[in-house]
Design an enzyme around this catalytic site. Structure first.
Site, PDB file in Angstrom:
ATOM      1  CE  LYS A 142      -0.583   0.898   4.963  1.00  0.00           C
ATOM      2  NZ  LYS A 142      -0.197   2.249   4.946  1.00  0.00           N
ATOM      3  CG  ASP A 229      -0.423   5.705   6.528  1.00  0.00           C
ATOM      4  OD1 ASP A 229       0.227   5.041   5.589  1.00  0.00           O
ATOM      5  OD2 ASP A 229      -0.125   5.766   7.853  1.00  0.00           O
ATOM      6  CG  HIS A 234      -3.744  -0.873   8.144  1.00  0.00           C
ATOM      7  ND1 HIS A 234      -3.241  -1.676   7.516  1.00  0.00           N
ATOM      8  CD2 HIS A 234      -2.462   0.085   8.535  1.00  0.00           C
ATOM      9  CE1 HIS A 234      -2.097  -1.713   6.936  1.00  0.00           C
ATOM     10  NE2 HIS A 234      -1.727  -0.338   7.770  1.00  0.00           N
ATOM     11  CE  LYS A 334       2.018   8.575  11.222  1.00  0.00           C
ATOM     12  NZ  LYS A 334       2.486   7.386  11.712  1.00  0.00           N
TER      13      LYS A 334
END
Length: 484
Positions: A142, A229, A234, A334
């Protein structure tokens, strides 16, 4: 004769950090099939010996238990070969064909640890050299595209030169032992299946929290963001594992068919839900592990005034008979308060309470994915030491630590996935229609943010994200697991 694994991007960051350590662990565990060879491709002008020395030096940064001894690495290094290539030059693929055809391995794995912009070029060139035969398997990292249109373009180009069964779209979360145990929990045991539905479950929360910032990946991350991302791949794969119907068998097609149905059943976005059920954020300066850290805008490689999100929280529903009305909350970011990935299944309270119970008395199942790997079952029980006349309940927790039960040296995510590619097992990889449907669902969020001038909400590094994420879930009468 054995297998050939061609690692495009053999001198890149992904090869150093993930793929080569995983290949070594597979070698150390005796899991690599006999007669294998690893051909590492890069642009640097290196000899085999120089490349092997570079790899050995990189292992100095690996944790001690996973670091090879000199004797171990010498045996592993015999598998490593280096080939200098410029992936934009067709003539260089002819040299690769010579190397591979001289051995005629039974299985050839082409691992594209390169920029996604090179995927189509590499696949077209290996096909031009006749290297796309039935023995060839191509692994794609990815992100596979930047949006739905670019993803469809890549998949269309791949279909011209490869069969779907030859393409292994990797999502390393699916290789985690904890995620495999999630499938085992659901489909290998009868205990929870009668409860796995809207009548007994109040809500489900999926959290993938990272303590680190973007580190040295600022330039890459600034073009990607948390939605692309983490959520599109995920988090949605975890949602599929939680929400899918039992497949008719354990084959790749059966499993991926059921995951696709979940993605197709996700509630479509509306202007109202885009405003109320999605929160995006960007971390500001703060404290992480007690030390000051910069905000995202101060990170190297980040464009001035960047509107890229480093945090996403959203609410969605699966519109089918089993899950109608049950909210699913996804949260990732994050520079959060800790490194933690888990799924929390919150069950409904008893319909008629007869005991004195604490306010936060809902039963819940916590599926820990990282850093711990295991299950927590939260129940209410009566404390026999109490002297009260009226019975009262207290929360208790039952733990199953998979690392303790099975040993912490289990097969890691990349090791598992690499072994599955070599063996031709597609169960833990993503099919093209699955991936395209995931992009189709997140596309309205990307479009909404492009037109939203307010930008992401700021949150202090070391916190759990913008307060709006807590307000979003509170509107349904719930709270995040750490707020209980």
């Amino acid at each position: 004769m054995g297998f050939d694994l061609v690692l495009f991007g053999g001198t890149g960051d992904l090869a150093w950090r993930k793929i080569m350590p995983a290949l070594f662990q597979a070698f150390r565990h005796g899991n690599l099939p006999e007669g294998g060879r690893i051909v590492c491709v890069g642009r640097d002008d290196l000899s085999h010996a120089q490349y092997r020395a570079l790899i050995q030096g990189r292992f100095d940064g690996v944790e001690l238990a996973k670091r090879p001894s000199a004797e171990e690495f010498a045996r592993f290094a015999d598998l490593l070969h280096y080939l200098r290539m410029d992936l934009s030059q067709p003539a260089d693929y002819a040299r690769l064909a010579q190397v591979l055809n001289a051995r005629a391995a039974e299985t050839v794995v082409m691992y594209l640890a390169t920029a996604p912009s090179l995927f189509t070029t590499v696949c077209e060139q290996i096909a031009a050299e006749g290297l796309n035969g039935p023995q060839t398997r191509v692994v794609l990292e990815k992100p596979l595209g930047h949006d739905l249109a670019s993803n469809q373009a890549i998949n269309a180009a791949l279909r011209k030169v490869l069969r779907e069964e030859q393409v292994f779209r990797i999502d390393h979360y699916l290789g985690k032992p904890s995620v495999q145990n999630l499938f085992a929990l659901r489909f290998g045991n009868a205990l929870f299946e009668p409860l796995w539905r809207r009548e007994t479950i109040a809500n489900i929360q999926i959290t993938i929290a990272e303590e680190l910032g973007v580190e040295s990946r600022g330039a890459f991350y600034d073009q990607t963001g948390a939605l692309r991302d983490m959520v599109q791949n995920h988090a949605l794969q975890l949602l599929c594992a939680i929400g899918m119907e039992p497949p008719i068998n354990a084959t790749a097609h059966a499993i991926r068919d059921e995951k696709l149905k979940v993605l197709q059943s996700l509630k479509p976005w509306t202007p109202e839900t885009l405003g109320q059920h999605v929160v995006r954020g960007q971390y500001l300066p703060g404290l992480s592990q007690g030390r000051p850290v910069p905000g995202y805008a101060q990170e190297k490689g980040v464009a001035p005034g960047s509107q890229t999100e480093t945090f996403v929280a959203l609410r969605t529903e699966i519109s089918n008979w089993r899950w109608a009305g049950v909210p699913f909350y996804i949260r990732t970011g994050k520079r959060l308060a800790g490194r933690n990935a888990h799924i929390v299944v919150n069950f409904r309270p008893v319909p008629h309470p007869i005991f004195n119970s604490p306010a936060s008395s809902a039963n819940r199942l916590v599926i820990n994915l990282q850093p711990q790997d295991g299950l927590e079952l939260h129940l209410l029980a009566q404390d026999a030491s109490q002297r009260r006349a009226a019975p009262s309940l207290s929360p208790v927790q039952l733990n199953l630590d998979f690392d303790q039960r099975f040993g912490s040296e289990r097969v890691g995510a990349y090791e598992r996935l690499l072994l599955d590619v070599i063996a031709g097992r597609l169960n833990l990889f993503v099919r093209s229609d699955e991936q395209e449907q995931a992009w189709r669902w997140v596309e309205p969020l990307l479009e909404h943010w492009r037109n939203d001038t307010s930008g992401p909400r700021g949150y202090a590094a070391g916190s759990w994200g913008p307060s709006a994420a807590s307000a979003m879930i509170a509107r349904d009468g719930f709270c995040w697991s750490e707020e209980v």
